[in-house]
Enzyme design. Sequence first.
Site, PDB file in Angstrom:
ATOM      1  N   HIS A  18       0.821  -1.217   0.000  1.00 48.35           N
ATOM      2  CA  HIS A  18       0.000   0.000   0.000  1.00 48.35           C
ATOM      3  C   HIS A  18       0.855   1.267   0.000  1.00 48.35           C
ATOM      4  CE1 HIS A  18      -3.545  -2.400   0.615  1.00 48.35           C
ATOM      5  NE2 HIS A  18      -3.089  -2.884   1.760  1.00 48.35           N
ATOM      6  N   GLU A  25      -2.816  13.178   0.666  1.00 49.33           N
ATOM      7  CA  GLU A  25      -4.165  12.915   1.160  1.00 49.33           C
ATOM      8  C   GLU A  25      -4.800  14.200   1.675  1.00 49.33           C
ATOM      9  OE1 GLU A  25      -4.594   8.427   2.322  1.00 49.33           O
ATOM     10  OE2 GLU A  25      -3.405   9.468   3.845  1.00 49.33           O
ATOM     11  N   THR A  70      -5.722   6.939   8.076  1.00 51.27           N
ATOM     12  CA  THR A  70      -6.314   7.106   6.746  1.00 51.27           C
ATOM     13  C   THR A  70      -6.366   5.808   5.959  1.00 51.27           C
ATOM     14  OG1 THR A  70      -4.225   7.690   5.648  1.00 51.27           O
ATOM     15  CG2 THR A  70      -5.482   9.488   6.676  1.00 51.27           C
TER      16      THR A  70
END
Length: 252
Positions: free
Chosen positions: A90, A121, A201
């Site tokens: 990820h 983000e 997140t």
Amino acid sequence: MNLSARPLFAALSIGLLSSTLAVAASPASHWEYTGEKGAAHWSEVDPAFATCAMGHLQSPINIDHAVKADLPPLNFHYGSAAPTIWNNGHTVQVNLPAGNTLDVGGQTYELLQFHFHTPSEERIKGKSTPMVVHLVHKNAAGELGVVAVLIQAGAANAALTPVFQHLPRPGEKITVDALSLDLAALLPKTLGYYDFAGSLTTPPCSEGVHWMVLKTPATLSAAQIAAFRKLIGSNARPVQPLNGREVKESGD
């Protein structure tokens, strides 16, 4: 933001943003950023991810109309450290040994790891930057404090060059005995910041995270940004509703 398990930022396993501040997810719970197991469906992937949909203090956010406040200074006590660089599928996460801390508002947080997202983000007045670095800390009570350093394209980042010279393949961990990172050089010279309550997140999206987003960005070269994107692709969760949260902004 991502958390990793570490005898390094433990009683709880903090894997990439798979931290175990909440109920641990099944090892078989595979999530993604897009598609049927993407961000819009994380709460359906595993019951332990329910907070991703039900939480009211979720991150990331769009920072707009922040309130000027007398925020305490961020006092970083960073030195040099030998990292372990991990591609968990990820993100690329850099795990660090103990000894690097952040003091803020009477709290001392130890730096556990940092990792990257592209694009950023966090958004500032609706705009993202090409990347962001999340520096993940934990205090003695087990509470997380995350410092976000936004990244613009520009000069190559000498502090991060050793990481980008050793980008691991998915699932790979790299430890280079002779490698030492100058952690203080990761930070911009000006440390004004935005302050708000939020969450991890990535799943399980656990809340109770103290977010500090630096207002001054750092830089990476276009080649460094491209290398990360080629390896990982886009790995940014969409911004989440504020739900009445106040975002504070330091005066500097």
